[in-house]
Scaffold this active site. Structure first.
Site, PDB file in Angstrom:
ATOM      1  N   HIS A   1      73.990 -33.492 -29.794  1.00  0.00           N
ATOM      2  CA  HIS A   1      73.920 -34.752 -30.558  1.00  0.00           C
ATOM      3  C   HIS A   1      72.756 -34.698 -31.553  1.00  0.00           C
ATOM      4  O   HIS A   1      71.671 -35.231 -31.305  1.00  0.00           O
ATOM      5  CB  HIS A   1      73.757 -35.931 -29.588  1.00  0.00           C
ATOM      6  CG  HIS A   1      74.073 -37.264 -30.206  1.00  0.00           C
ATOM      7  ND1 HIS A   1      74.779 -38.242 -29.549  1.00  0.00           N
ATOM      8  CD2 HIS A   1      73.805 -37.774 -31.434  1.00  0.00           C
ATOM      9  CE1 HIS A   1      74.914 -39.289 -30.339  1.00  0.00           C
ATOM     10  NE2 HIS A   1      74.323 -39.032 -31.491  1.00  0.00           N
TER      11      HIS A   1
ATOM     12  N   HIS B   1      71.624 -35.247 -35.649  1.00  0.00           N
ATOM     13  CA  HIS B   1      71.971 -35.725 -36.997  1.00  0.00           C
ATOM     14  C   HIS B   1      71.203 -34.877 -38.008  1.00  0.00           C
ATOM     15  O   HIS B   1      69.979 -34.944 -38.078  1.00  0.00           O
ATOM     16  CB  HIS B   1      71.608 -37.202 -37.151  1.00  0.00           C
ATOM     17  CG  HIS B   1      72.433 -38.096 -36.276  1.00  0.00           C
ATOM     18  ND1 HIS B   1      73.699 -38.507 -36.613  1.00  0.00           N
ATOM     19  CD2 HIS B   1      72.182 -38.636 -35.059  1.00  0.00           C
ATOM     20  CE1 HIS B   1      74.196 -39.282 -35.650  1.00  0.00           C
ATOM     21  NE2 HIS B   1      73.297 -39.364 -34.683  1.00  0.00           N
ATOM     22  N   LEU B   2      71.939 -34.074 -38.755  1.00  0.00           N
ATOM     23  CA  LEU B   2      71.281 -33.159 -39.704  1.00  0.00           C
ATOM     24  C   LEU B   2      71.197 -33.734 -41.115  1.00  0.00           C
ATOM     25  O   LEU B   2      70.488 -33.173 -41.967  1.00  0.00           O
ATOM     26  CB  LEU B   2      72.000 -31.807 -39.724  1.00  0.00           C
ATOM     27  CG  LEU B   2      71.734 -30.935 -38.499  1.00  0.00           C
ATOM     28  CD1 LEU B   2      72.566 -29.665 -38.544  1.00  0.00           C
ATOM     29  CD2 LEU B   2      70.248 -30.590 -38.394  1.00  0.00           C
TER      30      LEU B   2
ATOM     31  N   ASN C   1      78.352 -38.075 -39.249  1.00  0.00           N
ATOM     32  CA  ASN C   1      78.046 -39.181 -40.170  1.00  0.00           C
ATOM     33  C   ASN C   1      77.230 -38.705 -41.363  1.00  0.00           C
ATOM     34  O   ASN C   1      76.227 -39.279 -41.746  1.00  0.00           O
ATOM     35  CB  ASN C   1      77.348 -40.343 -39.450  1.00  0.00           C
ATOM     36  CG  ASN C   1      76.009 -39.973 -38.859  1.00  0.00           C
ATOM     37  OD1 ASN C   1      75.732 -38.798 -38.621  1.00  0.00           O
ATOM     38  ND2 ASN C   1      75.181 -40.964 -38.609  1.00  0.00           N
TER      39      ASN C   1
ATOM     40  N   ASP D   1      80.010 -41.413 -34.447  1.00  0.00           N
ATOM     41  CA  ASP D   1      78.685 -41.856 -34.013  1.00  0.00           C
ATOM     42  C   ASP D   1      77.894 -42.593 -35.093  1.00  0.00           C
ATOM     43  O   ASP D   1      77.869 -42.211 -36.247  1.00  0.00           O
ATOM     44  CB  ASP D   1      77.842 -40.694 -33.520  1.00  0.00           C
ATOM     45  CG  ASP D   1      76.580 -41.201 -32.850  1.00  0.00           C
ATOM     46  OD1 ASP D   1      76.696 -41.819 -31.786  1.00  0.00           O
ATOM     47  OD2 ASP D   1      75.487 -41.004 -33.406  1.00  0.00           O
TER      48      ASP D   1
ATOM     49  N   HIS E   1      80.493 -43.823 -29.706  1.00  0.00           N
ATOM     50  CA  HIS E   1      79.265 -44.631 -29.730  1.00  0.00           C
ATOM     51  C   HIS E   1      79.631 -46.016 -29.187  1.00  0.00           C
ATOM     52  O   HIS E   1      80.247 -46.807 -29.888  1.00  0.00           O
ATOM     53  CB  HIS E   1      78.768 -44.702 -31.174  1.00  0.00           C
ATOM     54  CG  HIS E   1      77.604 -45.607 -31.413  1.00  0.00           C
ATOM     55  ND1 HIS E   1      76.373 -45.130 -31.787  1.00  0.00           N
ATOM     56  CD2 HIS E   1      77.486 -46.956 -31.350  1.00  0.00           C
ATOM     57  CE1 HIS E   1      75.543 -46.151 -31.943  1.00  0.00           C
ATOM     58  NE2 HIS E   1      76.191 -47.272 -31.687  1.00  0.00           N
TER      59      HIS E   1
ATOM     60  N   HIS F   1      74.455 -40.987 -25.501  1.00  0.00           N
ATOM     61  CA  HIS F   1      73.233 -41.793 -25.331  1.00  0.00           C
ATOM     62  C   HIS F   1      73.379 -43.026 -24.431  1.00  0.00           C
ATOM     63  O   HIS F   1      73.109 -44.155 -24.847  1.00  0.00           O
ATOM     64  CB  HIS F   1      72.636 -42.181 -26.681  1.00  0.00           C
ATOM     65  CG  HIS F   1      73.603 -42.689 -27.726  1.00  0.00           C
ATOM     66  ND1 HIS F   1      74.483 -43.703 -27.500  1.00  0.00           N
ATOM     67  CD2 HIS F   1      73.800 -42.286 -29.014  1.00  0.00           C
ATOM     68  CE1 HIS F   1      75.179 -43.932 -28.605  1.00  0.00           C
ATOM     69  NE2 HIS F   1      74.790 -43.073 -29.534  1.00  0.00           N
TER      70      HIS F   1
ATOM     71  N   ASP G   1      70.007 -37.013 -29.861  1.00  0.00           N
ATOM     72  CA  ASP G   1      70.277 -38.039 -30.878  1.00  0.00           C
ATOM     73  C   ASP G   1      69.191 -37.993 -31.953  1.00  0.00           C
ATOM     74  O   ASP G   1      68.777 -39.020 -32.501  1.00  0.00           O
ATOM     75  CB  ASP G   1      70.386 -39.447 -30.263  1.00  0.00           C
ATOM     76  CG  ASP G   1      71.027 -40.444 -31.232  1.00  0.00           C
ATOM     77  OD1 ASP G   1      71.513 -40.024 -32.309  1.00  0.00           O
ATOM     78  OD2 ASP G   1      71.030 -41.647 -30.919  1.00  0.00           O
TER      79      ASP G   1
ATOM     80  N   HIS H   1      64.464 -39.968 -40.332  1.00  0.00           N
ATOM     81  CA  HIS H   1      64.436 -40.910 -41.458  1.00  0.00           C
ATOM     82  C   HIS H   1      63.117 -40.709 -42.194  1.00  0.00           C
ATOM     83  O   HIS H   1      62.090 -40.454 -41.566  1.00  0.00           O
ATOM     84  CB  HIS H   1      64.509 -42.359 -40.976  1.00  0.00           C
ATOM     85  CG  HIS H   1      65.842 -42.738 -40.410  1.00  0.00           C
ATOM     86  ND1 HIS H   1      66.979 -42.814 -41.178  1.00  0.00           N
ATOM     87  CD2 HIS H   1      66.219 -43.059 -39.147  1.00  0.00           C
ATOM     88  CE1 HIS H   1      67.998 -43.167 -40.414  1.00  0.00           C
ATOM     89  NE2 HIS H   1      67.572 -43.303 -39.170  1.00  0.00           N
TER      90      HIS H   1
END
Lengths: 312, 448
Positions: free
Chosen positions: B66, B68-69, B100, B158, B185, B238, B324, B328
């Site tokens: 899980h 997020h790249l 996403n 997700d 999710h 999660h 997860d 940011h």
């Protein structure tokens, strides 16, 4: 502005009992001063009111308070959502900091926004209401009003009735009143209460969430209904304003079991006939106009205190 | 060409896939594990590169299902390159790309592009996860069979739940062709409403709109019921609340083929962290409060929820740890709590966070490593990785369990540093990361 050494006033929890009493004393002095002398206190200072949420009474009260102290006041009203997609809050306040205001009075629809602003600029900030979180000047003017009438808050029964969930006034008042030793009673529809009827971690015997409204009103020294908004009906928190008014509306009949000289207070603006009957709003138990009047002295006292501390 | 030989010597080798926990040597040749020698007194010739692992833990490279790249579409937050380096520093040799991205991973072309770019940009293995619906809109199913052929290892929208129960039913049914897990999710958006953090005493106190944990549990209940009747593979991402865990346990005991993951932050942090005092409840709210780095979805729950998640992981009701990892940029967190983006940067702190649970004796080291290696490999049918058996891919991590370090903003390899753990002292450190037989990270330096 207080024992916690914060340059700003963000909520009443940062104030000690002594800090609060000092503000009350200052408000007393200012209420007896004539305008010629008060104008000298903060002459030449520049004060900004930065309101991200619509307000008439609070903004006007702050503006008048600052002007009576001789300060120059600039007002910025940014409505609510229209600015959100534009300049960031950080850039806005950094720009205003560069203009060297001496004090920023901020109202914002996001809880914590005044804390964020205060963290990022050197100018003191007064929280004039942030989201559901806090409204410290309202609490201080309420304390002043109660003290004037009852002498003290200690062991007094103060009941706050209505939409606690969405009320920053209720949150600050719970903190302030219980700090000063009042027995705070809270009654609201279960759909508009706080999660698990809890405000503090662990037990706090001075805050009582009660299911029965009569339990809250019985022998109360102060009753404070909160504004109920039509929006709550649309969100499913209450069936209708009519149903709300029937069970939670405060009227002559309901307050018969309160103390004879019970104070009826309201943070305003009032929905007459919904959370409170017209006869109570305009009756002799009503403190509502007195609260507004005291608000001016309290805000003067706070502005004067913060600006004189900032000068040190 | 001469073969490359490497020995990791005298380490505490922990390989849950072969139920190994011993002191010994791990021998690597080219890109494969060729031997695991317990209690070794062996000496090695000059052709071997030796890594002395005395007093160190030697584990299979970690797998994160899980991640997020943010690439393509939000490269200011993270890229395949920075995300893979951040992962290597955290001991991960296999991570995923959650779909996403912008555009979403909802067709074979975009998945192929990601796979191809990963070959040049990434220093570790990156596996794509396809979206359940086109553009993650929750309305039209993605070409799931085509995505499976392109190499996705599961399906997820997700960030968004599949709110439409019929679409969820169709997705689970259609997933029977590929036999890949559906990762939903779980969040009932109507219950969440304007919620910004867990609904509870802290949200009461801070005047932040709360999101009740039932928002998660209600949707997990729906998904379990659907998965059971359809016979599809459901993987719960999660998981965060005690009531969700309770429901998961019931369905697992009934024999349902359901699996679940938990993040390091839902194991080790709680809603009190929103006060900005590293979990302490302050006497009064000050400017540290409303810590936007604690804003994450699902939100940090209560201490009791976190303790239950740890117990659930320890007992195997929750199968695996997944990060997860949600990077940011500063500006997306440097704002009011309401305006802040959801997500925590996790890859570089993950192991140290869960290591503290081991120090507190809440979970065994074998179970931690299993939940980061062999168990995710098993669930997602990843062949020859996640273990140290002969013939397995040589993905290995060497950990110093005694090392101490501090989380510092400027030391992040990730493009972002959005974590409430900034300035926190941590235990245990990744010393060496070996991917595909090559030492790619050692003592803070990259060798790629």
């Amino acid at each position: 502005m207080n024992t916690t050494n914060n340059k700003s006033l963000l909520d009443v929890d940062q104030l000690s009992e002594v800090d609060i009493q000092n503000i009350m004393n200052e408000a007393d002095k200012l209420s007896n001063d004539n305008i010629e002398s008060t104008k000298k206190y903060n002459s030449g200072k520049s004060v900004l009111t930065l309101f991200y949420e619509n307000s008439t009474r609070t903004r006007t009260s702050f503006e008048l308070a600052a002007k009576k102290l001789g300060a120059d006041v600039i007002n910025i009203s940014l409505g609510s959502s229209s600015v959100k997609k534009g300049e960031s809050l950080l850039n806005t306040v950094k720009t205003l900091e560069a203009m060297q205001f001496d004090l920023i009075i901020v109202r914002h629809s996001d809880a914590g926004a005044p804390y964020f602003i205060s963290r990022n600029i050197d100018i003191p900030v007064i929280n004039a209401g942030d989201g559901l979180h806090a409204h410290p000047t309202q609490t201080l003017l309420d304390v002043y009003t109660i003290q004037k009438k009852l002498g003290t808050l200690k062991n007094k029964k103060i009941s706050i009735i209505g939409d606690i969930l969405h009320s920053r006034v209720a949150r600050s008042n719970i903190l302030g009143f219980s700090k000063l030793g009042a027995n705070v009673y809270i009654n609201s529809p279960k759909t508009l209460s706080l999660f698990k009827n809890k405000f503090f971690e662990g037990e706090n015997s001075l805050v009582n969430f009660v299911d029965d409204i009569d339990h809250a009103i019985e022998n109360a020294d102060v009753i404070m209904p909160l504004r109920i908004q039509l929006e709550r009906q649309e969100q499913g928190n209450i069936p209708s304003l009519r149903e709300y008014s029937k069970y939670w509306g405060i009227n002559e009949e309901k307050i018969k079991i309160a103390k004879n000289n019970v104070m009826i207070m309201h943070p305003g603006p009032v929905n007459e006939g919904v959370e409170i009957s017209s006869s109570l709003v305009h009756g002799d138990k009503s403190q509502i106009n007195l609260q507004v009047k005291h608000g001016l002295f309290i805000r003067m006292a706070i502005i004067k205190t913060i600006l004189s501390e900032a000068n040190k | 060409m001469k073969s490359k030989k490497l020995v990791i010597k005298d380490g505490n080798i922990i390989d849950p896939s072969s139920r190994t926990n011993c002191i010994g040597d791990l021998v690597i040749e080219n890109n494969l594990i060729i031997d695991l020698i317990p209690n070794s007194n062996q000496t090695y010739s000059d052709e071997y590169e030796i890594i002395n692992a005395k007093n160190m833990i030697v584990s299979p490279g970690f797998i994160d299902v899980h991640t997020h790249l943010r690439d393509p579409g939000q490269e200011w937050k993270e890229t395949i390159s920075t995300g893979s380096r951040s992962a290597a520093k955290g001991g991960f040799t296999t991570i995923t790309s959650m779909p996403n991205t912008i555009p979403a991973l909802d067709n074979a072309n975009i998945v192929n592009d990601l796979v191809n770019r990963s070959k040049t940009d990434a220093i570790i293995r990156i596996l794509p996860i396809g979206s359940i619906t086109i553009g993650q809109n929750g309305v039209n199913l993605s070409p799931m069979n085509e995505l499976a052929e392109a190499g996705v290892i599961g399906f997820s929208d997700d960030g968004n739940p599949v709110s439409d129960s019929n679409i969820m039913k169709q997705a689970l049914t259609y997933s029977l062709y590929s036999d890949l897990p559906i990762i939903n999710h779980a969040e009932d958006k109507k219950i969440v409403g304007k919620g910004l953090m867990n609904e509870g005493i802290v949200s009461n106190r801070l005047g932040l709109f709360g999101a009740d944990s039932s928002a998660e549990t209600v949707m997990i209940a729906r998904d379990l019921i659907l998965a059971e009747s359809i016979g599809a593979k459901l993987h719960i991402p999660h998981i965060s609340s005690s009531s969700s865990l309770h429901l998961l346990e019931i369905y697992k005991n009934m024999g349902l083929n359901v699996t679940a993951e938990v993040t390091p932050h839902h194991l080790t942090l709680n809603e009190n962290w929103v006060y900005g005092k590293k979990g302490e409840v302050p006497d009064y709210i000050d400017e540290d409060s409303y810590d936007t780095n604690t804003k994450v979805n699902p939100p940090l729950r209560t201490i009791s929820d976190a303790n239950d998640m740890t117990k659930g992981l320890s007992e195997g009701i929750i199968d695996i740890i997944a990060t997860d990892h949600a990077p940011h940029s500063d500006i997306e967190k440097h704002c009011s709590f309401a305006d802040a983006a959801h997500g925590i940067n996790v890859l570089e702190t993950a192991f140290s966070s869960v290591f503290d649970l081991y120090l507190k004796k809440s979970i065994s080291m074998d179970r931690i490593i299993e939940s980061l290696t062999s168990r995710p490999a098993e669930i997602f049918k990843l062949n020859k990785i996640g273990g140290l058996k002969k013939g397995y891919n040589a993905d290995v991590v060497v950990i110093d369990p005694k090392a101490k370090w501090k989380v510092e903003r400027h030391k992040f390899v990730s493009k972002s540093s959005n974590t409430p753990l900034l300035e926190t002292n941590m235990n245990a450190k990744i010393l060496v990361t070996i991917y595909d037989g090559k030492v790619i990270y050692k003592d803070g330096n990259y060798n790629v």
